[in-house]
Design an enzyme around this catalytic site. Structure first.
Site, mmCIF file in Angstrom:
data_model
loop_
_atom_site.group_PDB
_atom_site.id
_atom_site.type_symbol
_atom_site.label_atom_id
_atom_site.label_comp_id
_atom_site.label_asym_id
_atom_site.label_seq_id
_atom_site.Cartn_x
_atom_site.Cartn_y
_atom_site.Cartn_z
ATOM 1 C CD GLU A 1 -3.375 2.970 -5.337
ATOM 2 O OE1 GLU A 1 -4.357 2.166 -5.884
ATOM 3 O OE2 GLU A 1 -2.535 2.644 -5.120
ATOM 4 N NE ARG B 1 -4.115 -1.350 -0.131
ATOM 5 C CZ ARG B 1 -4.202 -2.277 -1.115
ATOM 6 N NH1 ARG B 1 -2.974 -2.554 -1.658
ATOM 7 N NH2 ARG B 1 -5.364 -3.098 -1.148
ATOM 8 C CG HIS C 1 -3.494 -0.859 -6.971
ATOM 9 N ND1 HIS C 1 -4.144 -0.496 -6.001
ATOM 10 C CD2 HIS C 1 -3.280 -2.284 -6.559
ATOM 11 C CE1 HIS C 1 -4.286 -1.204 -4.844
ATOM 12 N NE2 HIS C 1 -3.749 -2.392 -5.388
#
Ligand SMILES: NC(=O)C1=CN([C@@H]2O[C@H](COP(=O)(O)OP(=O)(O)OC[C@H]3O[C@@H](n4cnc5c(N)ncnc54)[C@H](O)[C@@H]3O)[C@@H](O)[C@H]2O)C=CC1
Ligand SMILES: O=C(O)C(=O)COP(=O)(O)O
Length: 636
Positions: free
Chosen positions: A353, A324, A372
């Site tokens: 994000e 993360r 991601h």
């Protein structure tokens, strides 16, 4: 007299009611009713004390008993379940499942076979809040923020949030628990994908694959600029030695790396088994050539990589983050890259994000980035979709989920065995609270279980939650379920302790009896007070049906169905007939009657099960029978 329903029917119906999601209470803002228990206690401990809070709460029975929850039964056939719309109207429509991010087809098919599936991707927070009150379940990935506002906007309809992946840092778990909403995740199906992506970033960073690719596409041929570093013999520190971390470790060993790991909770023998030494945080970051992050984002790991920790790293270290973004202070990382402490970083995840387009970190020439993609393989996405769809459908069906995040699990076989005791526990809680004089603050409740089983093989969390439900629901506007029972008790300043007494009976049955005691209160029915001044009632399950077996010092035996009149009188002949006649004249059907006394000829208690609530006149007439000293009408 009315007939007794079959034990099986009573227990099954009630179990369904615990597992299903609707309540007939008129307040549709209440959180839903699922059978998952939120509890932080150790099931094997004999005495469990819960929160103590300065506040207390007062029952006001007359108005609140109307709010007693008659939980609806799940329709067992096909895929139809009873649900309640926003206006509290019961419908037999299929549940609505909102999928807010792309999910694999196999999972969607499974969901479609069960409910109405609304795939609405890229919803704004406002649009999500607008839609959510029409949904029974929400399935998200990492891109949807399931905030407290979402749970508030759900108005009690949302029963389960499914996270199609591992990290649940985008879901407000505290709010979910408070609103009685179960959160489940899919913790295993993307492990290999994330580990492979970690290795992809490690190797491509070491050999400048992304940078040299971009430069070639820009027409350049820079062989000397992109000289890389070798992996063999280098030390890799895995931070977070869980599922992904250990798979990365295995693969890195295959590349000839020396692997160490830091994880305060990982067992050393599991690490040793794959040739990894568990070391301290300091040792890991100060000796590693490569550091790969695999811990969850929690308050403890938030920005754990910052100026201070970068300063302790070996100069020229290389960093990989597939966990993360929030575990790194990104500004500090830019500084560490600029100063050369960190030679390179390869990042799949970011604090925000997507990160801002002008992010210095993303633009940094020594940084390799992916949007991601850790879980984004076809295989992982199909696996995750099926894993989460099964968990969500199971939760909507009232089954226990193996992947519940905010509710400790009660295995299905335990649940099935405890089913009739669960009914008993709730009814005893419901009765006990009605025996409290309005205005007395309830602060302390004790649940005593008599059982032949040893404490370790009797999990009482479910029973405690149901006693709590029975106590709180009649006197508040909160629907209690097994996700929020402990939280709600704490909120109300209600301390619930448990005690187990081992008795010499058959261990075939999990519980011999359950007793509920409320201390330091006044009772509307003084005969319910035991010697120590506590309201005390006890019940047993007989042939699958819950029975009230003791009120204060008096033994009784009445099945807990319909409603109950408790009547204390002088022990003399003819009392059953007198009271029975008064009820009969008012068309109140008596289903059960039992008389208990402490000493022959002195006081006795009559427990009368009635189908209907006697009107005021009838109750007055009972009170006027000369030998009747006190009586109380209780709703079950
Ligand atoms: N980039 C992506 O697409 C993906 C990211 N992930 C993320 O990877 C992380 C790990 O996932 P899993 O291995 O499946 O979870 P896991 O729960 O199996 O492993 C996490 C490990 O971190 C450890 N840990 C907790 N606090 C720690 C601390 N302060 N310091 C060191 N270790 C600590 C835990 O003890 C546990 O062993 C999660 O944050 C998850 O969200 C997972 C899958 C895909
Ligand atoms: O499972 C995880 O924790 C992930 O980070 C994967 O996220 P995603 O489902 O791809 O948005």
């Amino acid at each position: 007299m009315a007939s007794t329903p079959s034990p099986h029917t009573a227990a099954t119906a009630h179990l369904n009611s615990l597992l299903s999601s609707s309540s007939s209470s008129v307040n549709h803002n209440k959180p839903s009713n699922l059978s998952f228990l939120h509890a932080s206690s150790n099931p094997s401990s004999i005495k469990l004390l819960h929160s103590v809070s300065p506040s207390s709460f007062s029952p006001s029975i007359s108005s609140s008993t109307t709010a007693i929850c008659n939980v609806l039964k799940t329709v067992e056939s096909a895929d139809i379940s009873l649900s309640r719309d926003l206006h509290g109207v019961v419908s037999t429509s299929k549940p609505t499942i909102l999928v807010s991010e792309k999910l694999g087809e196999a999972g969607l098919d499974l969901l479609r076979s069960f409910g109405n599936v609304d795939c609405s991707y890229d919803l704004s927070p406002q649009d999500l809040c607008a839609k959510i009150s029409l949904c029974d379940a929400l399935i998200v990935r990492s891109g949807t923020k399931v905030t407290r506002e979402v749970f508030e906007a759900a108005q009690g309809r949302l029963k389960v949030v499914g996270r199609a992946g591992v990290g649940i840092d985008n879901v407000d778990l505290q709010a979910a628990t408070e609103f009685g909403c179960l959160v489940v995740n899919a913790p295993t199906a993307n492990t290999i994908a994330a580990a492979e992506h970690g290795i992809a970033l490690l190797t491509s960073m070491a050999r400048n694959v992304a940078q040299s690719d971009a430069s070639m596409k820009a027409g350049k041929w820079l062989r000397s600029k992109y000289v890389g570093v070798s992996l063999v013999g280098k030390t890799l520190a895995i931070m977070g030695f869980g599922k992904v971390g250990s798979e990365v470790a295995r693969r890195a060993k295959g590349l000839g790396m020396h692997v160490i790991a830091h994880d305060p909770y990982a067992p050393a023998d599991r690490a040793r088994a794959i040739g990894v030494d568990l070391v301290s945080f300091e040792q890991a970051i100060s000796t590693a050539d490569f550091i790969s992050l695999h811990m969850p984002l929690t308050p403890a790991t938030n920005k754990v990589f910052n100026d201070d920790t970068f300063a302790k790293m070996k100069k020229g270290v290389r960093l990989i983050n597939v966990a993360r973004g929030g575990v790194i202070d990104e500004d500090a990382l830019v500084r560490a890259l600029d100063s050369g402490i960190v030679a390179q970083a390869a990042l799949d995840v970011f604090t925000v994000e997507p990160p801002p387009k002008d992010s210095k970190l993303v633009q940094h020439e020594n940084v390799t980035v992916t949007p991601h993609l850790g879980a984004s393989t076809k295989e992982a996405q199909e696996g995750v979709a099926i894993e989460i769809a099964e968990a969500v459908v199971g939760a909507l069906n009232g089954e226990l989920s193996a992947t519940a995040v905010n509710a400790p699990m009660v295995p299905p076989e335990v649940l099935s065995e405890l089913a009739p005791y669960v009914v008993l526990a709730e009814k005893l809680g419901r009765l006990a609270v009605q025996l409290v004089t309005g205005g007395s603050g309830i602060q302390s409740v004790k649940v005593v279980y008599k059982s032949a089983r040893d404490p370790d093989s009797l999990d009482t969390r479910l029973l405690r939650a149901m006693v709590t439900k029975g106590i709180i629901e009649p006197i508040s506007d909160t629907i209690i379920n097994l996700v929020n029972a402990d939280f709600s008790a704490k909120q109300k300043g209600l301390r619930i302790s448990e005690e187990r007494i081992i008795v010499d009976s058959s261990p075939e049955y999990p519980v011999e009896s359950i007793q509920v005691q409320i201390s330091n209160v006044q009772s509307r029915f003084a005969s319910a007070l035991s010697e120590n001044g506590n309201i005390s009632i006890e019940g047993k399950v007989k042939y699958g049906v819950p029975h009230l077996t003791r009120v204060g010092p008096f033994s009784v035996d009445v099945s807990l169905e319909g409603n109950l009149i408790l009547c204390k009188q002088v022990d003399q002949p003819g009392m059953i007939g007198k009271v029975g006649n008064i009820l009969g004249e008012s068309n109140v059907n008596v289903s059960f009657m039992s008389v208990g006394r402490t000493v022959k000829g002195k006081q006795a208690i009559m427990a009368i099960g009635v189908d209907e609530e006697p009107d005021k006149d009838t109750q007055k007439k009972i009170g006027e029978v000369s030998a009747v000293e006190e009586f109380v009408f209780l709703k079950l």
